[in-house]
Design a protein around this motif. Structure first.
Motif, PDB file in Angstrom:
ATOM      1  N   THR A 293       0.831  -1.206   0.000  1.00  0.00           N
ATOM      2  CA  THR A 293       0.000   0.000   0.000  1.00  0.00           C
ATOM      3  C   THR A 293       0.865   1.256   0.000  1.00  0.00           C
ATOM      4  O   THR A 293       0.542   2.239  -0.669  1.00  0.00           O
ATOM      5  N   TYR A 297       0.644   4.343  -2.563  1.00  0.00           N
ATOM      6  CA  TYR A 297       0.487   5.726  -2.119  1.00  0.00           C
ATOM      7  C   TYR A 297       1.573   6.617  -2.724  1.00  0.00           C
ATOM      8  O   TYR A 297       1.313   7.735  -3.167  1.00  0.00           O
ATOM      9  N   THR A 321      -9.715   6.413  -4.693  1.00  0.00           N
ATOM     10  CA  THR A 321      -9.347   5.126  -4.107  1.00  0.00           C
ATOM     11  C   THR A 321     -10.528   4.503  -3.383  1.00  0.00           C
ATOM     12  O   THR A 321     -11.435   5.201  -2.930  1.00  0.00           O
ATOM     13  N   GLU A 323     -10.528   1.661  -0.279  1.00  0.00           N
ATOM     14  CA  GLU A 323      -9.552   0.992   0.569  1.00  0.00           C
ATOM     15  C   GLU A 323     -10.204   0.367   1.803  1.00  0.00           C
ATOM     16  O   GLU A 323     -11.253   0.812   2.251  1.00  0.00           O
ATOM     17  N   VAL A 326      -8.443   2.834   5.044  1.00  0.00           N
ATOM     18  CA  VAL A 326      -7.632   3.957   4.577  1.00  0.00           C
ATOM     19  C   VAL A 326      -6.467   4.106   5.553  1.00  0.00           C
ATOM     20  O   VAL A 326      -6.669   4.412   6.725  1.00  0.00           O
ATOM     21  N   ASP A 329      -4.298   9.587   5.384  1.00  0.00           N
ATOM     22  CA  ASP A 329      -5.103  10.621   4.743  1.00  0.00           C
ATOM     23  C   ASP A 329      -4.195  11.360   3.770  1.00  0.00           C
ATOM     24  O   ASP A 329      -3.421  12.234   4.158  1.00  0.00           O
ATOM     25  N   ILE A 342      -6.547  13.857  -3.813  1.00  0.00           N
ATOM     26  CA  ILE A 342      -6.932  12.470  -4.045  1.00  0.00           C
ATOM     27  C   ILE A 342      -8.138  12.155  -3.163  1.00  0.00           C
ATOM     28  O   ILE A 342      -8.123  12.419  -1.966  1.00  0.00           O
ATOM     29  N   SER A 343      -9.173  11.601  -3.762  1.00  0.00           N
ATOM     30  CA  SER A 343     -10.389  11.250  -3.008  1.00  0.00           C
ATOM     31  C   SER A 343     -10.287   9.804  -2.555  1.00  0.00           C
ATOM     32  O   SER A 343     -10.119   8.898  -3.380  1.00  0.00           O
ATOM     33  N   GLN A 344     -10.400   9.587  -1.246  1.00  0.00           N
ATOM     34  CA  GLN A 344     -10.278   8.243  -0.677  1.00  0.00           C
ATOM     35  C   GLN A 344     -11.600   7.790  -0.076  1.00  0.00           C
ATOM     36  O   GLN A 344     -12.267   8.567   0.627  1.00  0.00           O
ATOM     37  N   THR A 345     -11.964   6.545  -0.323  1.00  0.00           N
ATOM     38  CA  THR A 345     -13.205   5.970   0.202  1.00  0.00           C
ATOM     39  C   THR A 345     -12.876   4.748   1.038  1.00  0.00           C
ATOM     40  O   THR A 345     -12.093   3.893   0.622  1.00  0.00           O
ATOM     41  N   GLN A 346     -13.497   4.671   2.220  1.00  0.00           N
ATOM     42  CA  GLN A 346     -13.283   3.557   3.140  1.00  0.00           C
ATOM     43  C   GLN A 346     -14.354   2.485   2.916  1.00  0.00           C
ATOM     44  O   GLN A 346     -15.553   2.791   2.845  1.00  0.00           O
ATOM     45  N   GLY A 373      -7.777  -1.039  -3.031  1.00  0.00           N
ATOM     46  CA  GLY A 373      -6.914  -1.516  -1.950  1.00  0.00           C
ATOM     47  C   GLY A 373      -6.437  -2.941  -2.126  1.00  0.00           C
ATOM     48  O   GLY A 373      -5.277  -3.252  -1.894  1.00  0.00           O
TER      49      GLY A 373
END
Length: 523
Positions: A293, A297, A321, A323, A326, A329, A342-346, A373
């Protein structure tokens, strides 16, 4: 939010400099609260180290208490905080500090055990004023883990005691033992920090928390930094077992540099050439804890900086993403003057946010780059392949022993060989090996806990699919055949990369065997 105000400092700052008179006269709690510490008595005046936020009248008051003239020098708040804790930990335990410690009333039965545990822990911790013993104890454990550079903290209850264990360079070390009666209080404190259900003791729970080093609230604006904690609580026979993952961006330069990962310039150049494509799949493979990971990143950060468009805000690419979980951040990172966008989604199964569902929704968000992920099942693999074939760059991970085995794994997940051959651009297999501790020449010392190792570096195997390899994949060739062909084309195996590190004196044969042997057994 809890506050931890300390950090490792240069040896010269913490050993043999604070005058005994200062340590006897000024209490640990007062010194920590006001960030002030003696730098020694020169025969004429007491030199005091203070932070830029130390109130201007504090040095004067300390001078009056010492009955000595004082001079001041301003230093880093984090350095001074850590130096204070080390200085008071090293002083003669028979010395009595000035009274003024806050009196905290707790349950008598566990209070004695907690106080005893605190006394045995070498230093109080940081900002102790007004904190209950259980809070101070948890802060102490976290502080010590951060000082040692631990990636995880394990609080493991066993019969009659609780083990405090730190994962250092991928290996668990038992740091101390706490009385068994402390376990419930420590578990409650951690669950409060992570906003978990304190009353629930029979079911697993997961949560997150944040602590700060220096600066208190608004730490980043006050020169401090945040550390995110990922918390897992699991009921066991003798109490709740807790594992805290420490996510400290300040100690993760590898998120911005492939060289810090241990990647050679040649592999970095060839890997980034594949990651810079507008479509296709780039995979990172290896076991849990091998840095997969982190590599992805770093790839996202590089892409964001490469397509910044000359501005400090935003990026020419829409990067998203999905993940579980996550880890970092990424919005909090910057590459030079460029802030990552960067937009991250859990993943959250309770809300039906799975890898499959999340990936489907991401594809409706007009993405250019998608990070998944992990490819765990047939549906995720199928959608990832389709996304790559329709003009998206897909980054993801797989749990396979080497690069060639990733191809076999995708086919096992019911992806047709011709689709794998068409969509897959590159596979980067990796491991982390411990590096020799230079200061003790690998002989083992107190700093490296007798292991002879300090720090880790990456070992990489990069498989790039050229026309010959695509033809092999399409014809359902075995992983062994694919690996042999890749090596004929110049691929360096994990074993060869490890032997190169041995030859250059970075690690040992035993360490490379430890992490690479499993690959050869599975091949």
């Amino acid at each position: 939010m809890s506050t931890i105000e300390a950090k490792p400092v240069p040896v010269g700052l913490v050993r043999g400099e604070a005058s005994p008179h200062f340590l006897r006269t000024i209490s640990h709690e007062f010194a920590r609260r006001h960030l002030i510490l003696s730098a020694g008595w020169n025969g004429e005046s007491e030199s005091l180290r203070i932070a830029d936020r130390t109130k201007p009248w504090i040095p004067h008051n300390v001078g009056v208490a010492l009955a000595r003239p004082v001079t001041t020098q301003i230093g880093s708040a984090e350095d001074i905080a850590a130096a204070i804790d080390v200085a008071y930990a090293n002083r003669d335990t028979g010395d009595d500090p000035v009274s003024g410690e806050a009196e905290v009333v707790v349950d008598a039965e566990i209070g004695d055990d907690l106080d005893r545990a605190l006394r045995e822990a070498e230093s109080d911790l940081l900002s102790t004023h007004g904190k209950a013993p259980a809070v101070r104890l948890v802060d102490l454990i976290l502080f010590e883990a951060l000082l040692k550079g631990a990636s995880d903290v394990h609080l493991q209850p066993v019969r009659g005691r609780t083990l405090v264990r730190y994962r250092l360079d991928g290996v668990l070390h038992t740091a101390r033992e706490l009385p068994g009666t402390v376990a419930a209080s420590v578990a409650s404190r951690v669950k409060i920090m992570a906003r978990l259900d304190v009353a629930e003791q029979r079911a697993p729970q997961d949560g997150r928390a944040t602590v700060t080093i220096g600066g208190g609230r608004g730490a980043e604006q006050n020169g401090g930094r945040r550390i995110d904690l990922r918390v897992s609580v699991l009921p066991s026979t003798y109490g709740e077992r807790i594992v805290l993952r420490l996510l400290d961006p300040a100690r993760s330069p590898h998120l911005k540099s492939f060289a810090a990962l241990g990647m050679s310039p040649d592999i970095e150049r060839r890997y980034l050439a594949q990651a810079n494509r507008s479509s296709g799949i780039v995979l990172s493979t290896g076991p849990t804890g091998s840095g997969k990971t982190t590599t992805l990143y770093a790839t996202l950060a590089w892409l964001s900086a490469s397509y910044a468009g000359g501005g400090s805000h935003g990026c020419e690419l829409n990067m998203m993403t999905i993940e579980d979980p996550v880890e970092y951040d990424l919005a909090g990172f910057s590459e030079g003057t460029h802030r990552l966008s960067i937009s991250q989604t859990q993943v959250d199964p309770k809300k039906n946010v799975t890898f499959v569902a999340g990936l489907r929704h991401i594809l409706r968000q007009d993405p250019d780059v998608i990070m998944v992920g992990e490819i765990r099942d047939q549906e995720t693999a199928r959608i990832a392949v389709q996304a790559s074939l329709t003009g998206h760059l897909v980054l993801s991970t797989l749990h396979t022993s080497d690069a060639a085995s990733a191809i076999a794994r995708l086919i096992d997940l019911s992806v047709e060989p011709f689709l794998v051959a068409s969509s897959l651009s590159a596979v980067l297999a990796q491991r982390l090996v411990r590096t020799i501790h230079r200061e003790c020449a690998g002989k083992g010392c107190e700093t490296c806990l007798g292991s002879g190792y300090k720090g880790r570096t990456g070992v990489f195997e990069l498989l790039i699919l050229d026309s010959a390899l695509r033809e092999l994949v399409g014809s359902r060739a075995s992983a062994v055949q694919i690996k042999e062909k890749a090596q004929q084309s110049g691929m360096v195996s994990l074993r060869a990369a490890g032997e190169d590190l041995i030859g250059r004196g970075f690690t040992t044969t035993e360490e490379v065997n430890r992490v690479v042997e499993a690959v050869e057994e599975q091949a």
